[in-house]
Design an enzyme around this catalytic site. Structure first.
Site, PDB file in Angstrom:
ATOM      1  N   ASP A 129       0.837  -1.194   0.000  1.00  0.00           N
ATOM      2  CA  ASP A 129       0.000   0.000   0.000  1.00  0.00           C
ATOM      3  C   ASP A 129       0.883   1.259   0.000  1.00  0.00           C
ATOM      4  O   ASP A 129       2.080   1.194   0.306  1.00  0.00           O
ATOM      5  CB  ASP A 129      -0.869  -0.037   1.269  1.00  0.00           C
ATOM      6  CG  ASP A 129      -2.152   0.762   1.155  1.00  0.00           C
ATOM      7  OD1 ASP A 129      -2.277   1.559   0.210  1.00  0.00           O
ATOM      8  OD2 ASP A 129      -3.022   0.592   2.026  1.00  0.00           O
ATOM      9  N   ASP A 170     -10.605   2.252  -3.356  1.00  0.00           N
ATOM     10  CA  ASP A 170     -11.128   2.056  -2.002  1.00  0.00           C
ATOM     11  C   ASP A 170     -12.645   2.109  -1.996  1.00  0.00           C
ATOM     12  O   ASP A 170     -13.267   1.837  -0.976  1.00  0.00           O
ATOM     13  CB  ASP A 170     -10.576   3.131  -1.051  1.00  0.00           C
ATOM     14  CG  ASP A 170      -9.239   2.712  -0.471  1.00  0.00           C
ATOM     15  OD1 ASP A 170      -8.843   1.557  -0.679  1.00  0.00           O
ATOM     16  OD2 ASP A 170      -8.588   3.552   0.186  1.00  0.00           O
TER      17      ASP A 170
HETATM   18  C1  DGJ Z   1      -5.757   1.977   1.959  1.00  0.00           C
HETATM   19  C2  DGJ Z   1      -6.090   0.779   1.117  1.00  0.00           C
HETATM   20  O1  DGJ Z   1      -6.520   1.163  -0.148  1.00  0.00           O
HETATM   21  C3  DGJ Z   1      -7.113  -0.061   1.864  1.00  0.00           C
HETATM   22  O2  DGJ Z   1      -7.522  -1.137   1.072  1.00  0.00           O
HETATM   23  C4  DGJ Z   1      -6.503  -0.542   3.157  1.00  0.00           C
HETATM   24  O3  DGJ Z   1      -5.436  -1.397   2.882  1.00  0.00           O
HETATM   25  C5  DGJ Z   1      -6.060   0.662   3.985  1.00  0.00           C
HETATM   26  N1  DGJ Z   1      -5.210   1.541   3.231  1.00  0.00           N
HETATM   27  C6  DGJ Z   1      -5.338   0.197   5.208  1.00  0.00           C
HETATM   28  O4  DGJ Z   1      -4.785   1.225   5.898  1.00  0.00           O
END
Ligand code: DGJ
Length: 703
Positions: free
Chosen positions: A459, A521
């Site tokens: 990430d 997201d």
């Molecule tokens: C952002 C990501 O896009 C999410 O899927 C998740 O992993 C969160 N960060 C976790 O902090």
């Protein structure tokens, strides 16, 4: 094939042609488009040399590079600033055909391929410029290299990967623009007179603009008309510049963005640009996408994973967020058993003392409060239930409240004397420093080598601020690639899923290492139809990581039938992101069926040809069809938005089938010819809001 006759250069593979010639030491562009069958001996008398007849004019001729200060008043593709160098004048020195493309120090299309390398020199500035052209499967890859041969440094303000001149025409451009939770909206507009810039100065690719643009004939549609597509293989600051001049010729300059002050190039130093992929087709936007998809599956995505089944994962994030312990995770894992899930992915919150997003990034040490028996107990539980295990990292980040930051505050990117800007309560580590990359590699390696882990979610949750030297941006991206290289070599069995607050770093360079990227997201299936549609303009479906999440949806509060959520997520690499320990029996049965159906269709979805049949940007519907390479199978998903009474919904006409072959539509039991399916079509029926129709089509005749 690269044909050279006197001073004319013609690259063609029978599908496209690209040509230019040398006049007065300058590289004048002559053609980019459908293949021109020009015998090498006839090049001098052919259309490729048409422009040679005209007198030389810096102001109007199309060039292979755009320069400043010498009469070409359009956007430059190379520029230096500083004392004595308000202009450049690169002149042809030599050209050679290389057996293979020289190595770039960053991701680029893979595989041996003949390459034309042209060397130019600015004698006054003592700079050497090299332009590289490589043909791959109907696409042209280009990059540039600049070498400072002077005994003093120069400041480079522009070094684009390519300058592409499109002939006089009436063009639209299509860009992929958005925001967090709504990446890659398809935006089609006229190319106006003047300059259009799409760029990122966030240090990373960004949710706002993808490093992609298509310049299309005004009349081009999804399946017809001339389209030029461009995609930059890079994950840092970039700029796409389009300039329509007074004659309606369009110059397309794309490359990394060196920012306001530019970057210094020391004596003897070389800077290599990222690679730009240039595609031409006369088969519309869909034709362009299919060229990108095939090319990326064959030449970009790591062959260890390309075209192979991706694991169906269940990810813990939207199920438990930071709130879990060993017992809860074990219930989660047991809940996943029997659904057909391959891998359980533990997202954020397993390290340091991370109960919220305000600490511990950089401290990649198991949190024993939550996991007293470490990750091993969790991994063993996965194995006992017949599944593999994956884990989340955010390698480039550091929390101010972390042991790493307390020990090495100087490892965070920052401006001396100023408190760094926090975003999501975190700083960015300076990946341009090898010591930082070494440290993060070691900490990740410790976790990966001590545990049976087959999957990593990488990430990256913020842009880069507080940069004092623009060179850091370039070095930072190299550091990211370096870590990817090292991890991929040390743990070749590990699939690394890319992610950046969703699709904030959905670019071809990340796809070089990560065969799939978390698309967004926003997991709402209705919103996802748009996001996935936009991404598919240049990225193959197999690279889209799509999860079915719970309803009401955590981002939009919307409720969409589970069947529709599954259908939309199935158009890519399918996964789940809901609490499988709390599912009703009914939902368990639906999910079990979904996963089994997905697995049986997976090879078509991951390797077939995509036809976007109905755009969610232009209608209240969405429909995509994927046809297997042998045209024996097709998979179609259609989704509506708000249902209405007595709605006149037209039939959906399929594409890409064999006209006179017979196909069985499994859902209805009907047998129809390819022609009937493509010209008469299938009637969708939507019984409620956000309903999906899914059709599995199989060829049933011998022919
Ligand atoms: C952002 C990501 O896009 C999410 O899927 C998740 O992993 C969160 N960060 C976790 O902090």
């Amino acid at each position: 094939m690269i044909n050279i006759c006197d001073d004319i250069y013609h690259l063609t593979d029978g599908r496209i042609s690209y040509a230019f010639f040398v006049k007065d030491g300058k590289l004048v562009h002559s053609y980019f488009g459908k293949a021109l069958y020009v015998d090498p001996s006839r090049m001098n008398a052919s259309v490729l040399s048409a422009l040679k007849k005209h007198s030389f004019g810096f102001d109007w001729l199309p060039f292979e590079i755009g320069e400043t200060g010498r009469g070409d008043f359009r956007i430059p593709s190379v520029a230096v600033t500083g004392e004595g160098f308000a202009s450049t004048d690169f002149r042809f020195v030599s050209a050679e055909v290389l057996d293979d493309k020289p190595k770039l120090n960053m991701p680029s299309l893979r595989g041996k391929a003949e390459t034309l390398a042209v060397t130019l020199k600015d004698e006054v500035a003592c700079l050497e410029l090299k332009l590289y052209y490589t043909l791959y499967d109907g696409a042209l890859a280009r990059h540039t290299e600049i070498i400072n041969k002077a005994d003093k440094s120069v400041t480079l303000s522009v070094l684009d990967s390519a300058c592409t001149e499109l002939d006089i025409g009436n063009y639209d451009y299509i860009s992929l623009d958005g925001r967090w939770g709504a990446e890659c909206g398809v935006n089609r507009q006229s190319v106006p007179y003047g300059i259009v810039t799409l760029s990122s100065m966030r240090g990373v690719t960004s949710h706002q603009h993808n490093p992609f643009v298509a310049v299309v004939d005004k009349n081009a549609t999804e399946e017809s008309g001339e389209v030029y597509g461009f995609n930059l293989i890079y994950s840092g600051n970039f700029a796409v510049n389009l300039e329509r001049d007074e004659k309606s010729r369009v110059r397309v300059n794309i490359g990394m963005k060196l920012n306001g002050g530019g970057i210094s190039l020391e004596p003897g130093e070389t800077l290599i640009s990222p690679e730009l992929v240039c595609v031409y087709t006369d088969e519309g936007v869909g034709g362009m996408s299919r060229i990108f998809h095939k090319l990326y599956r064959a030449r970009l995505i790591d062959p260890r994973f390309a075209d192979l089944p991706r694991p169906v994962v269940v990810n813990s994030w939207e199920s438990v967020y930071f709130d879990f312990d060993e017992a809860k995770l074990k219930r989660f894992i047991s809940g996943a058993k029997g659904l057909g899930i391959d891998t359980v992915v533990l997202d954020d919150g397993w390290f340091g003392k991370r109960d919220a997003d305000n600490c511990s990034l950089g401290d990649w040490v198991i949190d024993r409060r939550k996991l007293p028996n470490g990750l091993t107990a969790v991994i063993d539980c996965c194995k006992q239930n017949g599944m593999k295990f994956g884990i989340w990292f955010e390698p480039e980040a550091v929390s101010p409240d972390s042991d790493l930051y307390r020990a090495h505050p100087d490892w965070a990117i920052g401006t001396a004397g100023r408190k760094g800007i926090e975003m999501r309560n975190q700083y960015v580590l300076d990946f341009s420093k090898p010591v930082v990359v070494d440290y993060i590699f070691e900490s990740m390696s410790k976790i990966l080598s001590e545990h049976d882990i087959s999957y990593v979610k990488w990430d990256m949750n913020r842009g880069i601020s507080d940069v004092t030297d623009n060179k850091l941006y370039v070095g930072y991206v190299r550091g990211v690639y370096e870590l990817y290289e090292r991890l991929s070599k040390a743990f070749p069995h590990v699939l690394i899923e890319g992610c950046s607050s969703g699709g904030g770093r959905f670019d071809p360079a990340i796809l070089y290492y990560s065969p799939m990227i978390w698309s967004s997201d926003d997991t709402d299936a209705h919103e996802r139809t748009k996001i996935q549609y936009g991404l598919s303009l240049c990225y193959p479906l197999q690279t889209l990581s799509n999860h079915v999440s719970v309803c009401p949806n955590h981002q939009t509060g919307r409720t969409v039938p589970l069947e529709t959520r599954g259908a939309v997520a199935s158009l890519g690499s399918l996964g789940y992101e809901l609490n499988v320990a709390e599912l009703s029996e009914k939902d368990r049965a639906i999910i079990k069926k979904q996963v089994a159906a997905y697995k049986s269709d997976r090879s078509v979805i991951l390797t077939g040809d995509l036809y976007r049949l109905v755009s969610p940007f232009e209608t209240d519907m969405f429909c995509e069809e994927i046809v297997s390479a042998d045209k024996k199978k097709a998979y179609v998903v259609a989704v509506n938005t708000l249902n209405k009474v007595n709605l006149p919904i037209g039939r959906i006409k399929l594409k890409g089938l064999i006209e006179d072959a017979l196909y069985l539509v499994e859902e209805s039991g009907e047998v129809m010819s390819g022609a009937e399916l493509m010209h008469f079509g299938l009637q969708p029926e939507f019984g409620c809001d956000f309903a999906a129709n899914v059709w599995h089509i199989k060829k049933c005749s011998k022919k």
